[in-house]
Write a protein that holds these residues in place. Sequence first.
Motif, PDB file in Angstrom:
ATOM      1  N   SER A 154      53.604 -30.053  41.798  1.00  0.00           N
ATOM      2  CA  SER A 154      52.299 -30.715  41.833  1.00  0.00           C
ATOM      3  C   SER A 154      51.181 -29.665  41.769  1.00  0.00           C
ATOM      4  O   SER A 154      51.444 -28.463  41.763  1.00  0.00           O
ATOM      5  N   PHE A 155      49.940 -30.153  41.721  1.00  0.00           N
ATOM      6  CA  PHE A 155      48.782 -29.267  41.640  1.00  0.00           C
ATOM      7  C   PHE A 155      47.761 -29.659  42.697  1.00  0.00           C
ATOM      8  O   PHE A 155      47.666 -30.833  43.082  1.00  0.00           O
ATOM      9  N   GLU A 156      46.989 -28.678  43.133  1.00  0.00           N
ATOM     10  CA  GLU A 156      45.911 -28.930  44.082  1.00  0.00           C
ATOM     11  C   GLU A 156      44.636 -28.310  43.547  1.00  0.00           C
ATOM     12  O   GLU A 156      44.604 -27.120  43.210  1.00  0.00           O
ATOM     13  N   TRP A 157      43.586 -29.125  43.408  1.00  0.00           N
ATOM     14  CA  TRP A 157      42.325 -28.633  42.857  1.00  0.00           C
ATOM     15  C   TRP A 157      41.614 -27.739  43.861  1.00  0.00           C
ATOM     16  O   TRP A 157      41.569 -28.025  45.052  1.00  0.00           O
ATOM     17  N   MET A 158      41.056 -26.626  43.352  1.00  0.00           N
ATOM     18  CA  MET A 158      40.239 -25.745  44.173  1.00  0.00           C
ATOM     19  C   MET A 158      38.966 -25.411  43.416  1.00  0.00           C
ATOM     20  O   MET A 158      39.017 -24.893  42.300  1.00  0.00           O
ATOM     21  N   ASP A 159      37.823 -25.731  44.026  1.00  0.00           N
ATOM     22  CA  ASP A 159      36.541 -25.428  43.402  1.00  0.00           C
ATOM     23  C   ASP A 159      36.350 -23.916  43.285  1.00  0.00           C
ATOM     24  O   ASP A 159      36.926 -23.133  44.043  1.00  0.00           O
ATOM     25  N   LEU A 160      35.524 -23.520  42.332  1.00  0.00           N
ATOM     26  CA  LEU A 160      35.281 -22.112  42.052  1.00  0.00           C
ATOM     27  C   LEU A 160      34.833 -21.348  43.295  1.00  0.00           C
ATOM     28  O   LEU A 160      35.325 -20.252  43.581  1.00  0.00           O
ATOM     29  N   ARG A 161      33.902 -21.918  44.047  1.00  0.00           N
ATOM     30  CA  ARG A 161      33.375 -21.222  45.223  1.00  0.00           C
ATOM     31  C   ARG A 161      34.472 -20.989  46.257  1.00  0.00           C
ATOM     32  O   ARG A 161      34.582 -19.901  46.829  1.00  0.00           O
ATOM     33  N   ASP A 162      35.289 -21.992  46.493  1.00  0.00           N
ATOM     34  CA  ASP A 162      36.382 -21.854  47.466  1.00  0.00           C
ATOM     35  C   ASP A 162      37.408 -20.829  46.983  1.00  0.00           C
ATOM     36  O   ASP A 162      37.946 -20.043  47.772  1.00  0.00           O
ATOM     37  N   ALA A 163      37.661 -20.848  45.681  1.00  0.00           N
ATOM     38  CA  ALA A 163      38.630 -19.903  45.123  1.00  0.00           C
ATOM     39  C   ALA A 163      38.131 -18.476  45.245  1.00  0.00           C
ATOM     40  O   ALA A 163      38.888 -17.563  45.616  1.00  0.00           O
ATOM     41  N   GLU A 164      36.858 -18.262  44.967  1.00  0.00           N
ATOM     42  CA  GLU A 164      36.305 -16.912  45.065  1.00  0.00           C
ATOM     43  C   GLU A 164      36.322 -16.427  46.514  1.00  0.00           C
ATOM     44  O   GLU A 164      36.567 -15.240  46.777  1.00  0.00           O
ATOM     45  N   GLU A 165      36.078 -17.329  47.452  1.00  0.00           N
ATOM     46  CA  GLU A 165      36.151 -16.964  48.871  1.00  0.00           C
ATOM     47  C   GLU A 165      37.580 -16.606  49.252  1.00  0.00           C
ATOM     48  O   GLU A 165      37.825 -15.623  49.970  1.00  0.00           O
ATOM     49  N   LEU A 166      38.522 -17.393  48.743  1.00  0.00           N
ATOM     50  CA  LEU A 166      39.936 -17.119  49.004  1.00  0.00           C
ATOM     51  C   LEU A 166      40.339 -15.754  48.459  1.00  0.00           C
ATOM     52  O   LEU A 166      40.973 -14.947  49.155  1.00  0.00           O
ATOM     53  N   LEU A 167      39.964 -15.477  47.219  1.00  0.00           N
ATOM     54  CA  LEU A 167      40.346 -14.219  46.594  1.00  0.00           C
ATOM     55  C   LEU A 167      39.687 -13.034  47.286  1.00  0.00           C
ATOM     56  O   LEU A 167      40.322 -11.992  47.496  1.00  0.00           O
ATOM     57  N   PHE A 168      38.419 -13.182  47.657  1.00  0.00           N
ATOM     58  CA  PHE A 168      37.723 -12.087  48.338  1.00  0.00           C
ATOM     59  C   PHE A 168      38.359 -11.798  49.687  1.00  0.00           C
ATOM     60  O   PHE A 168      38.625 -10.645  50.030  1.00  0.00           O
ATOM     61  N   SER A 169      38.639 -12.856  50.459  1.00  0.00           N
ATOM     62  CA  SER A 169      39.263 -12.671  51.775  1.00  0.00           C
ATOM     63  C   SER A 169      40.645 -12.050  51.636  1.00  0.00           C
ATOM     64  O   SER A 169      41.022 -11.158  52.403  1.00  0.00           O
ATOM     65  N   GLY A 170      41.382 -12.526  50.636  1.00  0.00           N
ATOM     66  CA  GLY A 170      42.726 -11.996  50.424  1.00  0.00           C
ATOM     67  C   GLY A 170      42.721 -10.543  50.012  1.00  0.00           C
ATOM     68  O   GLY A 170      43.549  -9.746  50.468  1.00  0.00           O
ATOM     69  N   GLU A 171      41.757 -10.169  49.147  1.00  0.00           N
ATOM     70  CA  GLU A 171      41.664  -8.779  48.707  1.00  0.00           C
ATOM     71  C   GLU A 171      41.347  -7.857  49.875  1.00  0.00           C
ATOM     72  O   GLU A 171      41.828  -6.717  49.919  1.00  0.00           O
ATOM     73  N   GLN A 172      40.536  -8.329  50.818  1.00  0.00           N
ATOM     74  CA  GLN A 172      40.193  -7.515  51.986  1.00  0.00           C
ATOM     75  C   GLN A 172      41.419  -7.253  52.852  1.00  0.00           C
ATOM     76  O   GLN A 172      41.556  -6.196  53.469  1.00  0.00           O
ATOM     77  N   MET A 173      42.322  -8.222  52.905  1.00  0.00           N
ATOM     78  CA  MET A 173      43.508  -8.092  53.752  1.00  0.00           C
ATOM     79  C   MET A 173      44.696  -7.468  53.035  1.00  0.00           C
ATOM     80  O   MET A 173      45.621  -6.980  53.675  1.00  0.00           O
ATOM     81  N   GLU A 174      44.655  -7.460  51.703  1.00  0.00           N
ATOM     82  CA  GLU A 174      45.833  -7.105  50.919  1.00  0.00           C
ATOM     83  C   GLU A 174      46.397  -5.736  51.279  1.00  0.00           C
ATOM     84  O   GLU A 174      47.608  -5.553  51.364  1.00  0.00           O
ATOM     85  N   GLY A 175      45.519  -4.765  51.487  1.00  0.00           N
ATOM     86  CA  GLY A 175      45.998  -3.428  51.781  1.00  0.00           C
ATOM     87  C   GLY A 175      46.581  -3.254  53.163  1.00  0.00           C
ATOM     88  O   GLY A 175      47.186  -2.218  53.461  1.00  0.00           O
ATOM     89  N   ARG A 176      46.430  -4.262  54.015  1.00  0.00           N
ATOM     90  CA  ARG A 176      46.890  -4.126  55.403  1.00  0.00           C
ATOM     91  C   ARG A 176      48.088  -5.010  55.712  1.00  0.00           C
ATOM     92  O   ARG A 176      48.502  -5.108  56.862  1.00  0.00           O
TER      93      ARG A 176
END
Length: 339
Positions: A37-59
């Motif tokens: 299945s698929f789940e819709w994610m608005d652009l703003r929420d996706a960018e917040e998700l990616l930014f938060s994830g990138e901050q944590m990725e190295g740790r």
Amino acid sequence: MKVLFVLSALLAAVTALPIEERVNGENGWFIPKLDGSFEWMDLRDAEELLFSGEQMEGRISTNAVKFYLYTKSNPTSAQEITSDASSIDGSHFNKDHGTRFVIHGWTQSAQDEMNTRITKAWLSRGDYNVIVVDWARARSVDYASSVLAVPGAGAKVGEMIKYLHEHHGMSLDSLEVIGHSLGAQVSGYAGKTVGEGRIHSIVGLDPALPLFSYDKPDKRLSSDDAHYVESIQTNGGKLGFLKPIGKGAFYPNGGKKQPGCGVDVTGSCSHGRSVLYYAEAVTEDNFGTIKCHDYEDAVSKKCGSTYSSVRMGAVTNAYMVDGDYYVPVNSKAPFGKIE
């Protein structure tokens, strides 16, 4: 666990645009889930998700990447290789042979059928070093978590390419990197790591669309990541990109849906056809193409009926291809059509 919790929480907190306003890849994405299945994610929420994830990725947990070598001497029994002289010297790697890196997509592994098909195809052509990449984070439950691992996985592939080139004489001029779906995005980061245009060719097999933006080429596979980048786009607008990514962009059956795939609600059949087409193209060189004015003509199948001299997936494309091509295909193997 903490990262998965944060990702899940953000995914659950999506802002719902009216269905009629949702444009996949433009103002948000339909994010694939394990159950199809698929789940819709608005652009703003996706960018917040990616930014938060990138901050944590190295740790967070390691981004494990392994490399498995196949040659004519060991066509079905892999040799795991590392960036160590004794590992390469003790393997069947031969610097005088062309090299192919093959990179799988989400939920897959080195043992996936994609890798065996492409490995078999290239070894049927002659003496090659086929190096299958296994990146463990592709098997994350959350698609978003795998996306966050793409830059790091791509960097590790790029470092291995540089190591083989600098210490074991591997030619970049006869190197081709092939990636499917998320693996195509990994191949882009590998190219960026090696250096702009230094890898000879990258072939993106229906490069993954969800959580990647066309207008951010620095964060996806782009035409600058190798001397020549070819994209074979089979489920455009859903699981893969519809707009051209490569210097040469090929649109089998218009690039959205493939014949013989039935209703294909999830898009997985059409998405996977890019692998089948490519493996057949390597062995048979039988995918005739029709040059188009632009990708929109390719998608709408308005490119006329005159075949060009270009074959999809051909090694010679690196020297002669620039533009968008419509590719007629059959509903079952052999898929390719020639005039």
